[in-house]
Design a protein around this motif. Structure first.
Motif, PDB file in Angstrom:
ATOM      1  N   SER A   2       0.824  -1.278   0.013  1.00  0.00           N
ATOM      2  CA  SER A   2      -0.009   0.025  -0.124  1.00  0.00           C
ATOM      3  C   SER A   2       0.930   1.523   0.078  1.00  0.00           C
ATOM      4  CB  SER A   2      -0.951  -0.081   1.217  1.00  0.00           C
ATOM      5  OG  SER A   2      -1.788  -1.094   1.433  1.00  0.00           O
ATOM      6  N   ILE A   3       0.303   2.379  -0.738  1.00  0.00           N
ATOM      7  CA  ILE A   3       0.870   3.783  -0.584  1.00  0.00           C
ATOM      8  C   ILE A   3       0.220   4.515   0.463  1.00  0.00           C
ATOM      9  CG2 ILE A   3       1.394   5.664  -1.708  1.00  0.00           C
ATOM     10  CD1 ILE A   3       1.294   4.121  -4.404  1.00  0.00           C
ATOM     11  N   LEU A   4       1.155   5.106   1.550  1.00  0.00           N
ATOM     12  CA  LEU A   4       0.458   5.913   2.447  1.00  0.00           C
ATOM     13  C   LEU A   4       0.448   7.143   1.606  1.00  0.00           C
ATOM     14  CD1 LEU A   4      -0.597   6.379   5.336  1.00  0.00           C
ATOM     15  CD2 LEU A   4       1.645   7.069   5.893  1.00  0.00           C
ATOM     16  N   LEU A   5      -0.650   7.779   1.459  1.00  0.00           N
ATOM     17  CA  LEU A   5      -0.948   8.995   1.005  1.00  0.00           C
ATOM     18  C   LEU A   5      -0.825  10.085   2.035  1.00  0.00           C
ATOM     19  CD1 LEU A   5      -3.966   8.150  -1.276  1.00  0.00           C
ATOM     20  CD2 LEU A   5      -1.486   8.351  -1.998  1.00  0.00           C
ATOM     21  N   ASP A   6       0.618  10.625   2.107  1.00  0.00           N
ATOM     22  CA  ASP A   6       0.877  11.441   3.215  1.00  0.00           C
ATOM     23  C   ASP A   6       0.649  12.903   3.020  1.00  0.00           C
ATOM     24  OD1 ASP A   6       2.224  12.833   5.449  1.00  0.00           O
ATOM     25  OD2 ASP A   6       3.896  11.300   5.450  1.00  0.00           O
ATOM     26  N   ASP A 223     -10.145  -5.219  -2.072  1.00  0.00           N
ATOM     27  CA  ASP A 223      -8.682  -5.292  -2.140  1.00  0.00           C
ATOM     28  C   ASP A 223      -8.053  -4.318  -3.390  1.00  0.00           C
ATOM     29  OD1 ASP A 223      -8.734  -7.003  -0.115  1.00  0.00           O
ATOM     30  OD2 ASP A 223      -8.003  -8.891  -1.114  1.00  0.00           O
ATOM     31  N   GLY A 224      -7.183  -3.829  -3.284  1.00  0.00           N
ATOM     32  CA  GLY A 224      -6.576  -2.661  -4.256  1.00  0.00           C
ATOM     33  C   GLY A 224      -7.218  -1.512  -4.547  1.00  0.00           C
ATOM     34  N   ALA A 225      -8.223  -1.219  -3.651  1.00  0.00           N
ATOM     35  CA  ALA A 225      -8.850   0.033  -3.834  1.00  0.00           C
ATOM     36  C   ALA A 225      -8.150   1.322  -3.387  1.00  0.00           C
ATOM     37  CB  ALA A 225     -10.211   0.211  -3.005  1.00  0.00           C
ATOM     38  N   CYS A 249      -4.969  -2.530   0.469  1.00  0.00           N
ATOM     39  CA  CYS A 249      -5.504  -1.615  -0.575  1.00  0.00           C
ATOM     40  C   CYS A 249      -4.322  -0.802  -1.035  1.00  0.00           C
ATOM     41  CB  CYS A 249      -6.356  -0.327   0.324  1.00  0.00           C
ATOM     42  SG  CYS A 249      -7.881  -1.097   0.946  1.00  0.00           S
ATOM     43  N   ALA A 250      -4.561  -0.152  -2.412  1.00  0.00           N
ATOM     44  CA  ALA A 250      -3.373   0.309  -3.130  1.00  0.00           C
ATOM     45  C   ALA A 250      -2.947   1.575  -2.647  1.00  0.00           C
ATOM     46  CB  ALA A 250      -4.124   0.666  -4.723  1.00  0.00           C
ATOM     47  N   ALA A 251      -3.578   2.181  -1.976  1.00  0.00           N
ATOM     48  CA  ALA A 251      -3.219   3.492  -1.546  1.00  0.00           C
ATOM     49  C   ALA A 251      -4.298   4.152  -0.414  1.00  0.00           C
ATOM     50  CB  ALA A 251      -3.252   4.646  -2.547  1.00  0.00           C
ATOM     51  N   VAL A 252      -3.871   4.704   0.700  1.00  0.00           N
ATOM     52  CA  VAL A 252      -4.713   5.036   1.948  1.00  0.00           C
ATOM     53  C   VAL A 252      -4.444   6.316   2.620  1.00  0.00           C
ATOM     54  CG1 VAL A 252      -5.414   4.190   4.377  1.00  0.00           C
ATOM     55  CG2 VAL A 252      -4.949   2.506   2.456  1.00  0.00           C
ATOM     56  N   THR A 253      -5.251   7.258   3.098  1.00  0.00           N
ATOM     57  CA  THR A 253      -4.809   8.325   3.644  1.00  0.00           C
ATOM     58  C   THR A 253      -4.843   7.985   4.898  1.00  0.00           C
ATOM     59  OG1 THR A 253      -7.279   8.886   3.504  1.00  0.00           O
ATOM     60  CG2 THR A 253      -5.658   9.957   1.678  1.00  0.00           C
ATOM     61  N   PRO A 254      -3.741   8.671   5.841  1.00  0.00           N
ATOM     62  CA  PRO A 254      -3.916   8.535   7.155  1.00  0.00           C
ATOM     63  C   PRO A 254      -4.941   9.524   8.037  1.00  0.00           C
ATOM     64  CG  PRO A 254      -2.005   9.601   6.823  1.00  0.00           C
ATOM     65  CD  PRO A 254      -2.656   9.506   5.217  1.00  0.00           C
TER      66      PRO A 254
END
Length: 283
Positions: A2-6, A223-225, A249-254
């Motif tokens: 996953s990419i953390l959308l920082d 998955d992958g969203a 998931c593909a990318a998630v915002t904290p």
């Protein structure tokens, strides 16, 4: 993976760029400074904190901010008068009416009194219409910030099935239109949506903008969203339950540190843009 959308890191990067831009602009215009004016109605502590954060962000990039504080008993006419004064003040380049205002104030009427040239928070009906049509306009700061965050991480939404949960006129609705303008296929959900879980399961991109803590269950998300949580509640809780999202998931915002910093960064950038428009016409 996953990419953390920082958003916090991206906003800090943008602030450095904005600082350089502001300094160069001042060098060209004799030291004149872009100014954001904020109207705060009432004594809600969260709103006061947000206003303070926006003022601090202005100062960090070399801009100025002013705050007009009105009591909780202020009438719609009181707010309109404050907006009229700021509209007429040529030194002010952006106007923000801190949301929410007390229930007895006609918020929509007040939003629409803001001059389109100073509507850096993208709240006017005129600005909304221009944005919806893909015409030049300052977009609502939070959805515009989300689009900037996605762009920074090179996430292309074109062709993706997107679900936005929440239809606020300053968040959910403009978010849906911005995604649609970027060629996503968008479903706008809300409290009356039947079988919300099924809608979310189909989504390749989900934006939580409903304003209810942990309203969207993590096991509804495929998955992958790409997961964008635009909510923030007491205790650092968002609209989307975070359990298990990172890793599948593909990318998630904290939350915090995802969408919030991008909102403020976008507001500052749009105020700078408004100032540039003014000075370009008088040079």
């Amino acid at each position: 993976m996953s990419i953390l959308l920082d958003g916090k890191a991206v906003a800090a990067l943008h602030e450095r760029e904005l600082s350089e831009h502001v300094a160069a602009l001042k060098a060209r215009n004799g030291g004149q400074t872009p100014i954001l004016a904020t109207i705060l109605v009432g004594d809600d502590p969260s709103s006061a904190t947000y206003v303070s954060m926006k003022g601090s962000a202005c100062r960090r990039v070399g801009m100025d901010s002013i705050v007009i504080k009105l009591s909780a008993s202020a009438t719609t006419d009181d707010v309109l008068s404050a907006i009229n004064r700021l509209n007429a003040n040529q030194a002010v380049h952006g106007i923000l009416l801190q949301h929410p205002v007390p229930a007895h104030v006609d918020e929509r009427l007040c939003f629409d009194r803001i001059s389109i040239s100073k509507d850096v928070d993208g709240v006017t009906s005129h600005g909304f219409g221009l944005m919806a049509l893909g015409e030049p306009a300052f977009g609502s700061a939070t959805p515009a910030g989300i689009m900037r965050l996605l762009a920074h991480y090179k996430i292309d939404v074109s062709g993706k099935r997107a679900v936005v949960v929440g239809r606020s006129p300053i968040l959910g609705k403009p978010m849906a239109l911005m995604l649609s303008n970027a060629n996503a296929t968008v479903t706008l959900c809300h409290s009356k949506t039947s079988n919300l879980e099924a809608e979310i399961r189909r989504a390749q991109l989900i934006v939580g903008a409903v304003g209810k803590p942990n309203f969207i269950r993590s096991d509804w998300i495929s998955d992958g969203a790409i997961v964008i949580d635009a909510g923030y509640h007491t205790g650092g809780i968002g609209d989307i339950h975070p359990d298990g999202l990172m890793g599948r998931c593909a990318a998630v915002t904290p939350v915090p540190g995802g969408v919030g910093p991008m909102t403020i960064s976008t507001l500052i950038a749009q105020t700078l843009g408004a100032a540039e428009r003014v000075w370009s016409t008088i040079q």
